[in-house]
Write an enzyme that holds these catalytic residues in place. Structure first.
Site, PDB file in Angstrom:
ATOM      1  N   ASN A 151       0.836  -1.195   0.000  1.00  9.85           N
ATOM      2  CA  ASN A 151       0.000   0.000   0.000  1.00  9.85           C
ATOM      3  C   ASN A 151       0.881   1.258   0.000  1.00  9.85           C
ATOM      4  O   ASN A 151       0.669   2.216  -0.736  1.00  9.85           O
ATOM      5  CB  ASN A 151      -0.878  -0.065   1.248  1.00  9.85           C
ATOM      6  CG  ASN A 151      -1.931   1.021   1.344  1.00  9.85           C
ATOM      7  OD1 ASN A 151      -3.014   0.788   1.843  1.00  9.85           O
ATOM      8  ND2 ASN A 151      -1.635   2.234   0.913  1.00  9.85           N
TER       9      ASN A 151
ATOM     10  N   ARG B 105      -6.259  -1.938  11.667  1.00 11.17           N
ATOM     11  CA  ARG B 105      -5.159  -1.255  10.993  1.00 11.17           C
ATOM     12  C   ARG B 105      -4.368  -0.442  12.027  1.00 11.17           C
ATOM     13  O   ARG B 105      -4.954   0.273  12.834  1.00 11.17           O
ATOM     14  CB  ARG B 105      -5.698  -0.316   9.922  1.00 11.17           C
ATOM     15  CG  ARG B 105      -6.355  -0.984   8.731  1.00 11.17           C
ATOM     16  CD  ARG B 105      -7.086   0.050   7.870  1.00 11.17           C
ATOM     17  NE  ARG B 105      -8.157   0.675   8.621  1.00 11.17           N
ATOM     18  CZ  ARG B 105      -8.645   1.889   8.359  1.00 11.17           C
ATOM     19  NH1 ARG B 105      -8.148   2.615   7.376  1.00 11.17           N
ATOM     20  NH2 ARG B 105      -9.629   2.387   9.091  1.00 11.17           N
TER      21      ARG B 105
ATOM     22  N   GLY C 262      -8.107   1.391  -2.014  1.00 12.91           N
ATOM     23  CA  GLY C 262      -7.952   2.832  -2.088  1.00 12.91           C
ATOM     24  C   GLY C 262      -9.228   3.576  -1.749  1.00 12.91           C
ATOM     25  O   GLY C 262      -9.180   4.766  -1.430  1.00 12.91           O
TER      26      GLY C 262
ATOM     27  N   ASP D 101     -11.308   3.902   0.856  1.00  8.13           N
ATOM     28  CA  ASP D 101     -11.608   3.700   2.272  1.00  8.13           C
ATOM     29  C   ASP D 101     -12.126   5.020   2.854  1.00  8.13           C
ATOM     30  O   ASP D 101     -11.332   5.911   3.110  1.00  8.13           O
ATOM     31  CB  ASP D 101     -10.383   3.175   3.038  1.00  8.13           C
ATOM     32  CG  ASP D 101      -9.081   3.899   2.672  1.00  8.13           C
ATOM     33  OD1 ASP D 101      -8.986   4.555   1.616  1.00  8.13           O
ATOM     34  OD2 ASP D 101      -8.144   3.790   3.470  1.00  8.13           O
TER      35      ASP D 101
ATOM     36  N   GLU E 237      -6.521  16.936  -1.613  1.00  9.76           N
ATOM     37  CA  GLU E 237      -6.679  15.498  -1.827  1.00  9.76           C
ATOM     38  C   GLU E 237      -7.995  15.164  -2.512  1.00  9.76           C
ATOM     39  O   GLU E 237      -8.064  14.273  -3.359  1.00  9.76           O
ATOM     40  CB  GLU E 237      -6.606  14.806  -0.465  1.00  9.76           C
ATOM     41  CG  GLU E 237      -6.813  13.316  -0.489  1.00  9.76           C
ATOM     42  CD  GLU E 237      -7.012  12.748   0.906  1.00  9.76           C
ATOM     43  OE1 GLU E 237      -6.832  11.526   1.046  1.00  9.76           O
ATOM     44  OE2 GLU E 237      -7.330  13.512   1.828  1.00  9.76           O
TER      45      GLU E 237
END
Length: 545
Positions: free
Chosen positions: A203, A284, A316, A318, A502
């Site tokens: 990742n 995670r 990707g 998430d 982003e």
């Protein structure tokens, strides 16, 4: 399963690299050595048991990713001995302890201030330097989570202080247009190195990402570089491409019809397709507190829930309603039940690139074998994922035998990778204009759930994949409309804030994007790359909305 993948990758790489790698290629591009599992570096949770959980669940830092990226100021053994001695004493202050023994990371984009007056292109050109990192093979602090890379690379920006797999392709689009092809080659070499070192592309280059990959854009990176530097590029990376394929298809021969193992799904008719996957069933590490809290609200067993959460991170996306059950909540996430449209399109592209490389080497038998694999994948994807009723490509639930009821922008990947039939492409174009096109570009999904990969948010990679697909299928007007709206929104926000972000809110261009587990991030690699690509192909783009 993971050990099996390493063995498969090693076998394929060993058979390919010696025969296909040119003598002039550096070792990092064609290495066949894969680290045994025992040699894998430890993650922060493994290095700091007890301390890790206390810091993350105690919210010592506002963002759980801060601690896993922090640099230890003392040897790990010293830190753990100090924690064992101090943490049960009266008045122990965990924040003071972490401040004493760890250095919190600072993002370069937190320091950099742009010159809005210099214009958008000047900002983009400067950001290549701001986001670039030097080779770090010899500079990683012991106990750091960073996986060292031998060549320069670009990071996305903000909290994302390491290289990210699928982000990098869209960043590379801009680097090629900025005449920085050498840096593109450095980054592709880094990814080839990761395949050789770990058996796959993680990742990101962090120890806590060593259980999953991301959308497999490596073949697209190789094709992009081949366009700039010639066909010998495919030969240079043939061993790494085979290693990538071994990771995604590892153990396929042993998967029975109607079952799945790792990332491989064998459908009832015998066809092989893929799903997103993570080898771990733990929370995670970079979102530990969030995952632990979310698991308490799910009816799934914790191990199944964490696996689905992690698999969504591997996609990707998430997180998004794309992965949810009928109630549209995170607790019903079912990522591993879904054959993913975008993933299988990218693997189709990987099979084609491998076949093309073999064809150029004069290996007709292997070229034909991979061409056949690509044809079979294309046929299976059209059979299981094309929905005539909605005129859209949908994820397929291999457990229920039904397609997803939720259209998403993953449905444009068959156009971008050239799998769609012309009639299907026309229907997808109509659906894009009808259901997804908004004032600032294409919304990711039509649903509002509060998740960042749902309405009203939009993301650069999906805008580019949509525009690219439409251009390939003779839909230039709609492609242009999307390009102008998206670039205009980027320019508007830059003029107002001096930043490229982003993600963006395309429904209300006056409101910032939201949702997700962290604040809106500045930088931003894939936004920069796709924006420059658009500015160079649509001269009228870039005027603020």
């Amino acid at each position: 399963m993971r050990h099996h993948l390493y063995a498969l990758g090693l076998a394929l790489l060993a058979g390919a690299a010696h025969a296909q790698a040119p003598a002039a290629a550096p070792a990092t591009a064609t290495t066949t050595r894969v680290a045994p599992a025992a040699a894998l570096p430890l993650s922060p949770r493994q290095l700091y048991p007890g301390l890790f959980e206390a810091v993350q669940l105690g919210h010592v830092y506002a963002d759980n990713k801060t601690f896993v990226d922090a640099l230890p100021k003392a040897p790990v053994a010293t830190i753990m001995a100090a924690y064992a001695q101090q943490h049960q004493q009266p008045g122990f202050n965990l924040k003071a302890f972490t401040d004493t023994y760890f250095q919190a990371p600072v993002a370069g984009t937190d320091i950099y201030r742009s010159d809005v007056a210099a214009g958008l292109r000047a900002h983009l050109d400067t950001l290549w330097t701001v986001l670039q990192r030097r080779p770090d093979a010899a500079a990683v602090t012991p106990g750091s989570s960073l996986l060292p890379l031998p060549h320069p690379y670009l990071v996305p920006g903000g909290r994302f202080r390491e290289v990210y797999y699928w982000d990098s392709y869209f960043t590379m689009l801009g680097l090629v247009d900025a005449h920085r092809v050498g840096l593109v080659r450095d980054m592709v070499d880094n990814f080839a190195y990761l395949i050789g070192r770990y058996g796959f592309i993680p990742n990101g280059n962090r120890t806590y990402y060593l259980t999953r990959s991301q959308p497999p854009f490596f073949a697209q990176m190789v094709e992009l570089l081949a366009t700039a530097q010639g066909d010998t590029v495919r030969r240079r990376y043939q061993g790494a491409l085979l290693g990538e394929y071994a990771y995604w298809m590892g153990g396929a021969d042993a998967v029975r019809a109607g079952t799945a193992a790792g990332p491989v799904v064998r459908l009832p008719g015998g066809a092989l397709l893929n799903r997103y996957w993570d080898a771990s069933t733990e929370p995670r590490e970079e979102s530990y507190a969030e995952d632990v809290a979310a698991a308490k609200l799910s009816r799934q067993a914790p191990a199944a829930f964490y696996r689905n959460i992690r698999a969504a991170a591997a996609s990707g996306w998430d997180f998004s309603s794309r992965w949810f059950g009928p109630d549209n909540t995170l607790g019903s996430i079912q990522t591993t039940d879904l054959v993913a449209v975008d993933l299988n399109c990218l693997l189709y592209g990987l099979e084609q690139t491998i076949a093309r490389g073999y064809r150029q080497q004069g290996n007709a038998a292997q070229a034909a074998a991979f061409e056949q694999k690509a044809t079979r994948r294309s046929q299976a994807l059209l059979q299981y994922c094309w929905d005539p009723a909605t005129g859209w490509f949908l994820d397929y639930n291999w457990r229920t035998g039904k397609r997803s009821a939720r259209p998403t922008l993953a449905g444009v990947f068959p156009l971008a990778l050239g799998l769609a039939r012309p009639a299907q492409a026309k229907l997808v174009a109509a659906g894009l204009e009808r259901d997804f096109l908004k004032p600032g570009g294409l919304v990711t999904t039509p649903l509002r759930t509060g998740q960042q990969w749902d309405a009203p948010n939009a993301w650069a990679p999906l805008q580019w994949m949509s525009i690219s697909g439409l251009r390939q299928y003779n839909q230039p007007a709609l492609a242009r409309t999307i390009a102008l709206r998206w670039a205009g929104l980027n320019a508007r926000v830059f003029t107002q804030t001096g930043k490229l972000l982003e993600k963006y809110n395309v429904l209300d261009v006056n409101t910032a994007a939201g949702g997700g587990e962290y604040p809106l991030q500045d930088g931003f690699g894939w936004t920069n790359g796709t924006l420059l690509w658009l500015l160079n192909r649509y001269p009228e783009a870039g005027k603020p909305l």
